[in-house]
Design an enzyme around this catalytic site. Structure first.
Site, PDB file in Angstrom:
ATOM      1  N   GLU A  40       1.700  -4.941   0.643  1.00  0.00           N
ATOM      2  CA  GLU A  40       3.050  -5.285   0.187  1.00  0.00           C
ATOM      3  C   GLU A  40       3.867  -5.862   1.335  1.00  0.00           C
ATOM      4  OE1 GLU A  40       6.689  -3.104  -2.270  1.00  0.00           O
ATOM      5  OE2 GLU A  40       5.371  -1.890  -1.028  1.00  0.00           O
ATOM      6  N   LYS A 111       6.950  -7.071  -9.285  1.00  0.00           N
ATOM      7  CA  LYS A 111       7.011  -5.606  -9.332  1.00  0.00           C
ATOM      8  C   LYS A 111       8.016  -5.118 -10.374  1.00  0.00           C
ATOM      9  CE  LYS A 111       7.662  -1.720  -6.100  1.00  0.00           C
ATOM     10  NZ  LYS A 111       8.035  -1.399  -4.694  1.00  0.00           N
ATOM     11  N   CYS A 154       2.845  -0.874  -5.165  1.00  0.00           N
ATOM     12  CA  CYS A 154       3.432   0.312  -4.556  1.00  0.00           C
ATOM     13  C   CYS A 154       3.979   1.339  -5.563  1.00  0.00           C
ATOM     14  CB  CYS A 154       4.501  -0.096  -3.544  1.00  0.00           C
ATOM     15  SG  CYS A 154       4.877   1.194  -2.309  1.00  0.00           S
TER      16      CYS A 154
END
Length: 267
Positions: A40, A111, A154
């Site tokens: 990331e 995301k 994440c």
């Protein structure tokens, strides 16, 4: 197929981070990796609370570097994530891209789940990702010669319903490029990765940020590759590096045939 995940200690030095990524990707390719995954915000990891001066589109320098690396080494390359500019918004998307060996962008994921937390009681601080990052809205599965790839980033790791939805799209791999907080990573990182692998009978590729990025920011690390049985095939030591594993797709098929949990779902 042989896969590699990369562990980095990125900072707010864009040229330096890109140079480090090029070196680590080259090392993985030289070791025989057919697919390499970066963490990331591999190209620019901001100090907490700062904006993203390098926010850019899919036609910008960061994705251009990814395309060049993939084509140069003839590999599949996951560009962990980068700050993608949002037209008309000061915020950015936290965007992951999958690049083909021809250098083409095959999939783009933004995301969905944003890290708005207060870790004060656990030795951390208050973090509000949504102040500078806009949430994505779409599930993304990339279609590749080695099967479907479900993309995530994440904090998404904590939401099993996301991965269950991806698993319905016949995925073989799940990707989780991360910059996991130290305070949570030590207790949750491996547990969650192995759970997502077992639940969905998928290989999980989890490239990670590690170490001190700035005086007020650090990441847990321990980049990992997990197989569909939940076994850890490779884990990174505490330094920037690449780790590799051979993913046996025939063995994955045998696991799914012997324990057909994905076909037994009732809800």
């Amino acid at each position: 197929m042989r896969v590699a995940v990369v562990q980095m200690t990125s900072t707010d030095d864009l040229p330096g981070n890109l140079a480090a990524a090029r070196q680590l990707v080259a090392e993985a390719a030289e070791a025989g990796a057919e697919w390499v995954a970066l963490p990331e915000m591999f190209a620019y990891l901001r100090r907490e609370g700062n904006r993203f001066p390098c926010a850019q589109g899919l036609d910008g320098e960061i994705v251009g570097n990814l395309r060049g690396m993939a084509a140069r080494h003839r590999i599949w390359l996951l560009g962990g994530s980068f700050p993608e500019a949002v037209p008309g918004d000061e915020r950015v998307y936290n965007t992951s891209v999958l690049i083909s060996p021809q250098g083409d962008v095959e999939a783009t994921y933004r995301k969905i789940h944003l890290f708005d937390v207060d870790l004060s009681e656990h030795g951390g601080g208050r973090l509000r990702e949504s102040a500078s990052i806009a949430a994505g809205e779409e599930l993304v599965v990339a279609r590749t010669p080695f099967g479907g790839v479900g993309l995530s980033i994440c904090y998404d790791l904590r939401f099993p319903e996301l991965y269950r939805a991806l698993s319905k799209e016949d995925v073989r791999f799940l990707t989780v490029p991360s910059a996991f907080a130290r305070e949570t990573g030590k207790d949750h990182w491996e547990v969650l990765l192995r759970a997502r692998a077992v639940e969905n009978q998928c290989f999980v590729l989890a490239p990670a940020q590690w170490g001190e990025h700035a005086p007020d920011r650090a990441s847990y690390g321990r980049a990992m590759i997990v197989d569909p049985w939940g076994l850890v095939l490779a884990v990174a030591p505490d330094r920037p590096c690449t780790i590799l594993a051979d993913c046996d797709l025939a063995q994955q098929d045998r696991i799914r045939a012997a324990l057909p949990a994905l076909k037994h779902r009732r809800l």
